[in-house]
Design an enzyme around this catalytic site. Structure first.
Site, PDB file in Angstrom:
ATOM      1  N   SER A 687       0.804  -1.227   0.000  1.00 14.64           N
ATOM      2  CA  SER A 687       0.000   0.000   0.000  1.00 14.64           C
ATOM      3  C   SER A 687       0.840   1.283   0.000  1.00 14.64           C
ATOM      4  O   SER A 687       0.278   2.369  -0.111  1.00 14.64           O
ATOM      5  CB  SER A 687      -0.948   0.011   1.203  1.00 14.64           C
ATOM      6  OG  SER A 687      -0.225   0.031   2.411  1.00 14.64           O
ATOM      7  N   LYS A 730      -6.382   3.659   8.841  1.00 13.28           N
ATOM      8  CA  LYS A 730      -5.442   4.628   8.263  1.00 13.28           C
ATOM      9  C   LYS A 730      -6.018   6.034   8.319  1.00 13.28           C
ATOM     10  O   LYS A 730      -5.294   7.009   8.579  1.00 13.28           O
ATOM     11  CB  LYS A 730      -5.122   4.243   6.819  1.00 13.28           C
ATOM     12  CG  LYS A 730      -4.320   2.950   6.700  1.00 13.28           C
ATOM     13  CD  LYS A 730      -4.106   2.551   5.248  1.00 13.28           C
ATOM     14  CE  LYS A 730      -3.293   1.261   5.145  1.00 13.28           C
ATOM     15  NZ  LYS A 730      -3.092   0.835   3.742  1.00 13.28           N
TER      16      LYS A 730
END
Length: 804
Positions: A687, A730
């Site tokens: 990611s 996140k």
């Protein structure tokens, strides 16, 4: 020399310079003692034959090692006995048996020869002794001890006592007693080597005393054993007589009462058919068993477990949905998804009475309230609550129990929990299911497959009970910090409910409603002693904690309360108002400074977002260059997947360097170093792909990153941005760190509904399809720089053509 006839004395004297030696195994010959011996070695058989024919004497010396068949001079003791052979017999198997009499102690001065048999020069030991008061006392003491030993030991004959009484010489008395005692070879040899008569008597007397002590202890043990056996037999007879008397009087004995009590318990337990048959069979065994038998306690304990289990005992669920929701809201703030699932279960339970209990799995970082939520659910449903921790569990028997053949066997933790709960429909929490281990004792995770399967757990079989128990009414709740350690087959049996971290606003509300009142009570202070404002709570959250849960926040609030409690205890009156500017007086210097403030806007440094087991976190990607030959250096404990992301990003940039305004020959002149700080922490995953690409382009094009921007997304060689996981965690990390805009893959746009409203209001989410869109947003000056670079490049080419 001892008292022997003149002819033998003369022979001994003649042979003392060359005395033939016969080694003896585990036998010590004393002077004046007659002893039968046997040898199989033909060499020594010839020696015996020769000695007897010549009428000579022979040296009898004990071997140090009885296992040695042909000892050398160094392997026999230096002191022995010179003796004469009285009689010899040969046997068909070649062995020789002979009778030998000891004459006198001798000590080897030196060995004359070793073959065909040993001979040595010896010194005869003179034993003429003068009777003293000490020796007389020792002799009398010896006579008394021998008399006592003969009386105690079945192995010592009365002849020994008679011989001892008629032995006048003290030395011979000591030798006589030593030869009759059961002493090891080295102890007998010690007596033989003791030439001083007084010391020899003392040494033998000590051995006799020890023998008497052993004999007395042996008699005592035998006597106590016989007494105990007699007592047990007497008790048994009296007990049987007492039973007969009670039967005549119509009274029942204790055992009969116990059997009747078990019959009542079995009738009241309302067991299913299989369990009932097992209980009745075991009760029948118990009735026929002697209470003194070891199996009696095992059988009785088994019946205790069978009758104490809640086979048909249930608590009645609260099916008032509004009331249950009120209880859940009282105990926990937010967690709407979990509360909604519980209320749905109660609604269906209200419509369908025989609904099986759900198997829920709460997954989230530490401190978000997974375990306490289980207690709240039990209270809301009016059920008992039981909890067991699976962390570090490695033995399958912890779940299924031990079979009754083992000493101290017990049921597994599931059945034990149901007995403690007293109902068969409690809320049963299996804590830390992701930390179950396995070893040679089995795999507890495999044992949980039956427990957590609604299609199987209605016939759960514990090894100890050995009869099925219905677990279908139990509401099982498991908790975990991570999903990937849980075996796939076990994960498939559970309904997973994710519990991500809290926002700052949620933490403030939880602190005001739950944490602060609890800590005030724990520290013995009241609201009139202390006050927290919302601003102070936010400062504590941002400056002194960095977590998804609430544990550190709770600790910091407790620290403030302790300091205020100390002031109150020392007599200070009035209310202490905690002010933001004076917070350091209670909690010390600020522990966490905003990373964005510390780092500033630097070339080649881009904030990314990472998911961890404790929630989300901000992850900075740093890129630097140095003169070189196009090498790539990767540091920061990067995993294989993350290394591949760096190479994919670099390949895309290399292939599109003209469009990005990067000079063609730049990659051959520099080495590129990519580093992810916190090098001791392992990092992996795809990611960070677009973050790495943006950091490299930022450095090579000298373009600064947009302020308060973070990003997450996987990159492909064609520049596509692929979706990622953990967007909620996140996003929370970005919000806590002061980020204002987050670039996300377009395929993750559907996940924004999971983001808390407070975070959505304060963060701008920008979805992108390819990495060029990322560069346009993150590097606002890149397009202008590319145009300028192309214009400069065109002028250079034109100048070069003119020059040619």
């Amino acid at each position: 020399m001892p008292d022997i006839d003149n002819e033998l004395a003369q022979k001994v004297e003649e042979q003392k310079d060359n005395l033939a030696i016969l080694p003896t195994k585990s036998v010590v010959i004393f002077p004046s003692m007659v002893m039968p011996l046997m040898i199989n070695d033909q060499k020594y058989a010839r020696l015996i034959d020769q000695t007897l024919m010549r009428g000579q004497t022979i040296g009898l010396f004990a071997q140090k090692n009885p296992d040695e068949d042909d000892p050398s001079p160094n392997e026999i003791y230096g002191v022995g006995t010179v003796g004469t052979i009285l009689k010899m017999l040969r046997f068909p198997d070649g062995s020789v048996r002979f009778l030998v009499q000891g004459l006198s102690r001798v000590k080897v001065k030196k060995f004359v020869r070793a073959e065909p048999f040993m001979s040595a020069k010896v010194r005869l030991i003179d034993e003429n002794v003068k009777m003293t008061v000490e020796i007389e006392a020792l002799v009398r003491n010896m006579h008394e001890m021998i008399k006592k030993a003969v009386g105690l030991s079945p192995n010592l004959s009365d002849d020994l006592q008679v011989s001892a009484m008629n032995t006048e010489e003290p030395g011979k008395l000591a030798d006589l007693v030593a030869s009759n005692l059961n002493l090891p070879t080295d102890k007998r040899q010690e007596v033989l080597e003791t030439f001083d008569i007084s010391k020899r008597l003392q040494l033998v007397l000590a051995h006799v005393k020890k023998e008497i002590e052993v004999l007395e202890l042996s008699h005592k043990i035998q006597s106590e054993a016989a007494t105990e056996m007699g007592r047990m037999q007497k008790e048994y007879i009296l007990r049987e007589q007492l039973k007969a008397i009670r039967r005549e009087l119509g009274d029942a004995d204790d055992r009969t009462e116990e059997i009747d009590e078990f019959k009542e318990k079995i009738a009241e337990a309302h067991m299913p058919e299989l369990a009932l048959k097992a209980a009745e069979k075991e009760l029948d065994r118990l009735a026929k068993m002697n209470p003194a038998a070891a199996e009696y306690t095992v059988s009785r304990t088994y019946l205790d477990w069978l009758t104490e289990l809640p086979w048909d005992k249930q608590t009645k669920d609260i099916l008032n949905i509004r009331k249950s929701q009120k209880i859940l809201d009282e105990d926990h703030y937010d967690l709407e998804k979990v509360k909604e699932r519980i209320l749905e279960f109660l609604a269906v339970r209200k419509l369908k009475a025989d609904l099986k209990g759900p198997i829920l799995c709460f997954v989230g970082p530490p401190g978000v309230g997974k375990t306490s939520l289980g207690r709240s659910i039990a209270r809301a449903m009016n059920r008992e609550f039981q909890r067991i921790s699976l962390g570090g569990m490695r033995d399958e028997a912890e779940i299924r129990g031990h079979r009754r053949t083992y000493v101290g066997a017990l049921p597994g933790r599931i059945i034990q929990g149901l007995r403690r709960a007293g109902t068969n429909n409690p809320v049963f929490m299996l804590d830390e299911i992701d930390k179950v281990g396995q070893d040679f004792r089995g795999d507890p995770a495999s044992a949980l497959l039956e427990v957590l399967d609604p299609e199987q757990n209605d016939t759960f079989s514990d090894h100890y009970l050995d009869v099925p128990f219905d677990l279908s009414s139990v509401m099982f709740i498991t908790t975990a910090n991570l999903m990937h350690p849980i075996p796939a087959v076990l994960r498939d049996r559970m309904e997973v409910i994710e519990m991500p971290g809290y926002t700052d606003l949620e933490k403030v509300e939880i602190a005001k409603r739950f944490l602060i009142p609890r800590e005030l009570e724990n520290h013995g202070i009241k609201n009139e002693h202390i006050s927290f404002s919302d601003t102070v709570i936010k400062r504590i959250i941002r400056d002194y904690t960095r977590e998804s849960g609430l544990r550190n926040l709770d600790r910091e609030i407790a620290t403030v309360c302790r300091k205020v409690a100390r002031k109150v205890a020392t007599g200070r009156k009035g209310k202490t108002t905690i002010k933001p500017k004076k917070l350091h007086e209670y909690l010390g210097p600020v522990k966490f400074l905003p990373e964005l403030v510390n780092r500033g806007s630097q070339l080649g440094v881009v904030p990314g977002l990472a998911w961890t087991s404790t929630g989300g976190s901000l992850l900075f990607i740093e890129v630097s260059t140095m003169p070189g030959k196009g090498n790539l250096i990767l540091t920061g404990s990067l995993g294989d997947v993350m290394k591949e992301s760096v190479r994919a990003a670099l390949t895309y940039i290399h292939a599109n360097q003209h469009n990005l305004g990067i000079e063609e020959e730049v990659f051959s002149k520099i080495d590129l170093h990519v580093h992810v700080p916190a090098g001791a922490t392992p990092k992996d995953g795809p990611s960070a792909g677009i973050t790495i690409a943006t950091a490299i382009v930022s450095l090579l094009t000298k373009q600064h990153i947009k302020a308060r921007l973070a990003m997450t997304g996987e990159i492909t060689l064609r520049g596509l941005v692929l979706p990622i996981g953990g967007l909620k965690e996140k996003s929370l990390a970005a919000y806590r760190s002061g980020i204002k805009e987050v670039i996300i893959p377009q395929d993750n746009e559907k996940d924004l509904v999971e983001i808390p409203e407070e975070v959505r209001k304060n963060l701008t989410f920008t979805p992108v399809k390819n990495v060029d869109e990322v560069f346009d947003i993150a590097l606002p000056g890149l397009k202008k720089a590319v145009k300028a670079a192309r214009k400069t490049s065109g002028k250079r080419r034109k100048t070069a053509r003119v020059a040619r």
